[in-house]
Design an enzyme around this catalytic site. Structure first.
Site, PDB file in Angstrom:
ATOM      1  N   LYS A 191       0.847  -1.205   0.000  1.00 57.30           N
ATOM      2  CA  LYS A 191       0.000   0.000   0.000  1.00 57.30           C
ATOM      3  C   LYS A 191       0.876   1.247   0.000  1.00 57.30           C
ATOM      4  CE  LYS A 191      -1.650   1.490   4.111  1.00 57.30           C
ATOM      5  NZ  LYS A 191      -1.357   2.897   4.466  1.00 57.30           N
ATOM      6  N   ASN A 192       1.920   1.239   0.827  1.00 61.22           N
ATOM      7  CA  ASN A 192       2.700   2.468   1.017  1.00 61.22           C
ATOM      8  C   ASN A 192       3.736   2.703  -0.075  1.00 61.22           C
ATOM      9  OD1 ASN A 192       1.140   2.973   3.201  1.00 61.22           O
ATOM     10  ND2 ASN A 192       2.684   2.472   4.732  1.00 61.22           N
TER      11      ASN A 192
ATOM     12  N   ARG B 280      -4.627  10.660   4.815  1.00 57.41           N
ATOM     13  CA  ARG B 280      -3.572  11.679   4.915  1.00 57.41           C
ATOM     14  C   ARG B 280      -2.604  11.592   3.747  1.00 57.41           C
ATOM     15  NH1 ARG B 280      -2.161  13.940   8.495  1.00 57.41           N
ATOM     16  NH2 ARG B 280       0.006  13.775   7.929  1.00 57.41           N
TER      17      ARG B 280
ATOM     18  N   CYS C  16      -4.977  12.516  12.789  1.00 58.70           N
ATOM     19  CA  CYS C  16      -5.626  11.196  12.697  1.00 58.70           C
ATOM     20  C   CYS C  16      -5.458  10.535  14.058  1.00 58.70           C
ATOM     21  CB  CYS C  16      -5.013  10.381  11.565  1.00 58.70           C
ATOM     22  SG  CYS C  16      -3.480   9.599  11.983  1.00 58.70           S
TER      23      CYS C  16
ATOM     24  N   ARG D  32       0.447  14.439  13.107  1.00 60.60           N
ATOM     25  CA  ARG D  32       0.992  14.151  11.767  1.00 60.60           C
ATOM     26  C   ARG D  32       0.980  15.391  10.882  1.00 60.60           C
ATOM     27  NH1 ARG D  32      -1.287   8.563   9.753  1.00 60.60           N
ATOM     28  NH2 ARG D  32       0.506   8.683   8.372  1.00 60.60           N
TER      29      ARG D  32
ATOM     30  N   ASP E 253       4.625   0.512  12.166  1.00 59.62           N
ATOM     31  CA  ASP E 253       3.401  -0.110  11.627  1.00 59.62           C
ATOM     32  C   ASP E 253       3.248  -1.554  12.051  1.00 59.62           C
ATOM     33  OD1 ASP E 253       3.390   1.621   8.402  1.00 59.62           O
ATOM     34  OD2 ASP E 253       2.964   2.267  10.449  1.00 59.62           O
TER      35      ASP E 253
ATOM     36  N   ILE F 238       7.835   6.971  17.080  1.00 57.70           N
ATOM     37  CA  ILE F 238       7.505   7.696  15.846  1.00 57.70           C
ATOM     38  C   ILE F 238       6.245   8.548  16.010  1.00 57.70           C
ATOM     39  CG2 ILE F 238       7.003   7.485  13.369  1.00 57.70           C
ATOM     40  CD1 ILE F 238       9.805   6.487  14.093  1.00 57.70           C
TER      41      ILE F 238
ATOM     42  N   ARG G 101      -8.716  -0.440   4.927  1.00 57.38           N
ATOM     43  CA  ARG G 101      -7.902   0.627   4.307  1.00 57.38           C
ATOM     44  C   ARG G 101      -6.550   0.086   3.885  1.00 57.38           C
ATOM     45  NH1 ARG G 101      -7.135   6.071   7.368  1.00 57.38           N
ATOM     46  NH2 ARG G 101      -5.752   6.142   5.568  1.00 57.38           N
TER      47      ARG G 101
HETATM   48  C1  EPZ Z   1       4.260   6.952   6.484  1.00 57.99           C
HETATM   49  O1  EPZ Z   1       3.454   7.963   7.038  1.00 57.99           O
HETATM   50  C2  EPZ Z   1       3.366   5.726   6.336  1.00 57.99           C
HETATM   51  N1  EPZ Z   1       2.264   6.040   5.422  1.00 57.99           N
HETATM   52  C3  EPZ Z   1       2.818   5.325   7.703  1.00 57.99           C
HETATM   53  O2  EPZ Z   1       2.051   4.137   7.527  1.00 57.99           O
HETATM   54  C4  EPZ Z   1       4.001   5.027   8.624  1.00 57.99           C
HETATM   55  O3  EPZ Z   1       3.524   4.716   9.909  1.00 57.99           O
HETATM   56  C5  EPZ Z   1       4.928   6.246   8.696  1.00 57.99           C
HETATM   57  O4  EPZ Z   1       5.343   6.623   7.368  1.00 57.99           O
HETATM   58  C6  EPZ Z   1       6.178   5.988   9.528  1.00 57.99           C
HETATM   59  O5  EPZ Z   1       6.891   4.915   8.980  1.00 57.99           O
HETATM   60  C7  EPZ Z   1       2.516   6.049   4.092  1.00 57.99           C
HETATM   61  O6  EPZ Z   1       3.616   5.802   3.633  1.00 57.99           O
HETATM   62  C8  EPZ Z   1       1.340   6.363   3.196  1.00 57.99           C
HETATM   63  P1  EPZ Z   1       6.242  10.315   8.557  1.00 57.99           P
HETATM   64  P2  EPZ Z   1       4.008   9.491   7.072  1.00 57.99           P
HETATM   65  O7  EPZ Z   1       6.098  11.595   7.810  1.00 57.99           O
HETATM   66  O8  EPZ Z   1       4.884   9.732   5.901  1.00 57.99           O
HETATM   67  C9  EPZ Z   1       6.491  13.707  11.836  1.00 57.99           C
HETATM   68  C10 EPZ Z   1       0.207   2.711   7.791  1.00 57.99           C
HETATM   69  O9  EPZ Z   1      -0.234   2.160   8.801  1.00 57.99           O
HETATM   70  N2  EPZ Z   1       6.359  14.675  10.731  1.00 57.99           N
HETATM   71  O10 EPZ Z   1       7.388   9.430   8.242  1.00 57.99           O
HETATM   72  O11 EPZ Z   1       2.832  10.372   7.273  1.00 57.99           O
HETATM   73  C11 EPZ Z   1       5.234  12.871  12.044  1.00 57.99           C
HETATM   74  O12 EPZ Z   1       4.311  13.553  12.862  1.00 57.99           O
HETATM   75  C12 EPZ Z   1       0.654   4.163   7.872  1.00 57.99           C
HETATM   76  O13 EPZ Z   1       0.345   2.172   6.669  1.00 57.99           O
HETATM   77  C13 EPZ Z   1       6.410  16.038  11.014  1.00 57.99           C
HETATM   78  O14 EPZ Z   1       6.543  16.437  12.164  1.00 57.99           O
HETATM   79  O15 EPZ Z   1       4.892   9.472   8.379  1.00 57.99           O
HETATM   80  C14 EPZ Z   1       5.775  11.622  12.706  1.00 57.99           C
HETATM   81  O16 EPZ Z   1       5.910  11.852  14.092  1.00 57.99           O
HETATM   82  C15 EPZ Z   1       0.373   4.775   9.228  1.00 57.99           C
HETATM   83  N3  EPZ Z   1       6.289  16.930   9.981  1.00 57.99           N
HETATM   84  C16 EPZ Z   1       7.174  11.465  12.074  1.00 57.99           C
HETATM   85  O17 EPZ Z   1       7.475  12.736  11.476  1.00 57.99           O
HETATM   86  C17 EPZ Z   1       6.143  16.521   8.681  1.00 57.99           C
HETATM   87  O18 EPZ Z   1       6.060  17.393   7.769  1.00 57.99           O
HETATM   88  C18 EPZ Z   1       7.264  10.415  10.971  1.00 57.99           C
HETATM   89  O19 EPZ Z   1       6.164  10.641  10.123  1.00 57.99           O
HETATM   90  C19 EPZ Z   1       6.097  15.132   8.421  1.00 57.99           C
HETATM   91  C20 EPZ Z   1       6.216  14.237   9.450  1.00 57.99           C
END
Ligand code: EPZ
Length: 417
Positions: A22-23, A92, A116, A121, A304, A326, A396
């Site tokens: 998916k990702n 998202r 969420c 996020r 995840d 995370i 999802r």
């Molecule tokens: C991706 O989400 C995945 N989703 C998530 O999978 C996964 O849990 C996550 O990466 C971490 O591995 C997809 O790839 C579609 P991040 P993402 O930006 O990109 C902070 C699932 O279950 N952050 O790597 O949204 C954020 O709050 C989903 O399949 C900022 O502060 O995660 C978090 O604490 C859930 N500012 C950390 O970084 C930003 O601009 C990592 O988030 C961006 C992120």
């Protein structure tokens, strides 16, 4: 709304084939926007989030044709630059169309994704990077309104390693003027898969999968035929399903380089994992050792998989500490697992799981995607019947999880809520 019913106690037996990631599929579908023509994508999983991104892309003028396992995507005639709130609020990852739209059309209006269940996020790092590349970014009425006559290469440092942030800026950079360097970039396999697809389109990218990615802008890209990697989180979920039911299953279509941290932790619990040719054989044993985990960016233990691992630790032979580094609120499954008899204490970003002999079936409610998977796993081993409501969360991110589990011998089925 559907609910899933599980009668626990059956060890899983048989073989399962893993669906596409998916990702990886979400950014790769978004990347099709970068050029016109017909793309052909294989191994795209059939699940709700993919339906959502296709709706958003259709809204922009993208045309899809499905034939058996292939998805054909035509991006010749984009007739909008807007991703509406009604779709973005359900996923998202819709923010992934921002970079490609800015590159292709020079403008984009994307609803702010909002928070969420698992955390705030924010997308500040996505927007900061695009501003450094010359985009004019405004936030108005719950939307990101972005304009850029021509994106230019920039040196971008991520305060926090962000998966979709790395993907968004990589896509924005492939046709920008000059060189873009992403420092502290995410190293997840899905980032590498996107980079490989972009390189197949003619992009010039070095260092994907390391924490420094360099993208040299090119004038033109061309449409591609590309096959998505398997879903490493689905693999991890089935590894735990075999361990928790003390069964033996064969997992086909996985890449063990993507799941080293997950396998390492499962081996420490006493679960047996053997590689035979292209498949993995996983054998669960009666004694499950308690093991501590700490979620980290790749190649560390993935966030995840945290909820699913907690279900396994709930019936392990001692105490385990699970630290979530995370997301700030990714323990929503704990209160539901407690309803099934799990003994778990939360203290800030860590949970103390006191393993015990068994769980009991109960009515529980899914709160987010991976939490719902953890409740299914607990139901596989709990004594009696577990009823999981709000399984739209599960749908999802998993293609036919309940069907695949029933084919492995579990008494699991769906009913209308
Ligand atoms: C991706 O989400 C995945 N989703 C998530 O999978 C996964 O849990 C996550 O990466 C971490 O591995 C997809 O790839 C579609 P991040 P993402 O930006 O990109 C902070 C699932 O279950 N952050 O790597 O949204 C954020 O709050 C989903 O399949 C900022 O502060 O995660 C978090 O604490 C859930 N500012 C950390 O970084 C930003 O601009 C990592 O988030 C961006 C992120």
């Amino acid at each position: 709304m559907d609910k899933i019913i599980v009668e626990g106690g059956d060890p899983l037996k048989g073989e399962v084939t893993i669906s596409g990631s998916k990702n990886a599929a979400l950014p790769i579908l978004s990347a099709c926007l970068l050029t016109g023509g017909w793309h052909t994508l294989d191994n795209i999983p059939k699940l709700k989030d993919i339906w959502t991104i296709k709706e958003i892309l259709s809204n922009l003028g993208v045309v899809f044709e499905e034939n058996n396992q292939s998805l054909k995507v035509n991006t010749d005639n984009l007739n909008s630059h807007i991703a509406p709130y009604k779709l973005v609020k359900t996923m998202r990852a819709s923010i992934l169309v921002l970079g490609p739209l800015l590159s292709r059309l020079g403008k984009a209006k994307i609803s702010l994704p909002g928070g969420c269940a698992i955390g705030a996020r924010p997308i500040d790092l996505h927007l900061k990077g695009l501003s450094l590349m010359g985009a004019d970014i405004n936030l108005a009425h719950g939307y990101v309104v972005a304009n850029a006559d021509k994106l230019r290469g920039a040196d971008i440092f991520f305060d926090i390693s962000t998966v979709t942030g790395t993907e968004n800026l990589m896509m924005a950079a492939v046709k920008a003027d000059g060189v873009t360097t992403l420092h502290n970039a995410a190293k997840e396999p899905e980032v590498i898969d996107l980079a490989n697809m972009l390189k197949t389109m003619g992009a010039r990218i070095n260092g994907a999968g390391t924490d420094t990615v360099t993208i040299t802008g090119v004038k033109e890209l061309h449409p591609v035929k590309y096959t998505i990697i398997p879903d490493r989180i689905e693999v991890g979920t089935f590894l735990i399903a075999a361990a928790i039911t003390k069964g033996e299953i064969t997992i086909k279509g996985c890449n063990e380089n993507h799941i080293e941290a997950i396998m390492e932790k499962l081996l420490e619990t006493g679960t047996e994992i053997k590689k035979e040719g292209e498949v993995l054989i996983v054998i669960g044993h009666d004694k499950i050792k308690s093991v501590d985990i700490k979620t980290m960016q790749f190649p560390g233990f993935p966030t995840d998989m945290q909820a699913q691992f907690m279900s396994l630790m709930s019936i392990a032979d001692g105490w385990s500490i699970i630290r979530e580094t995370i997301f700030e609120n990714r323990f929503m499954h704990v209160s539901e697992l407690r309803r099934m008899g799990a003994d778990i204490e939360i203290n800030g970003g860590q949970a103390l799981v006191r393993g015990k002999t068994n769980l009991s079936g109960a009515q529980v409610m899914a709160t987010d995607l991976r939490a719902s998977a953890s409740l299914v796993l607990a139901g596989l081993v709990a004594k009696g019947r577990t009823e999981i409501s709000r399984v739209y969360h599960l749908d999802r991110g998993y293609q036919d999880l309940d069907l695949k589990l029933s084919l492995l011998g579990s008494k699991i089925w769906r009913e209308k809520q």
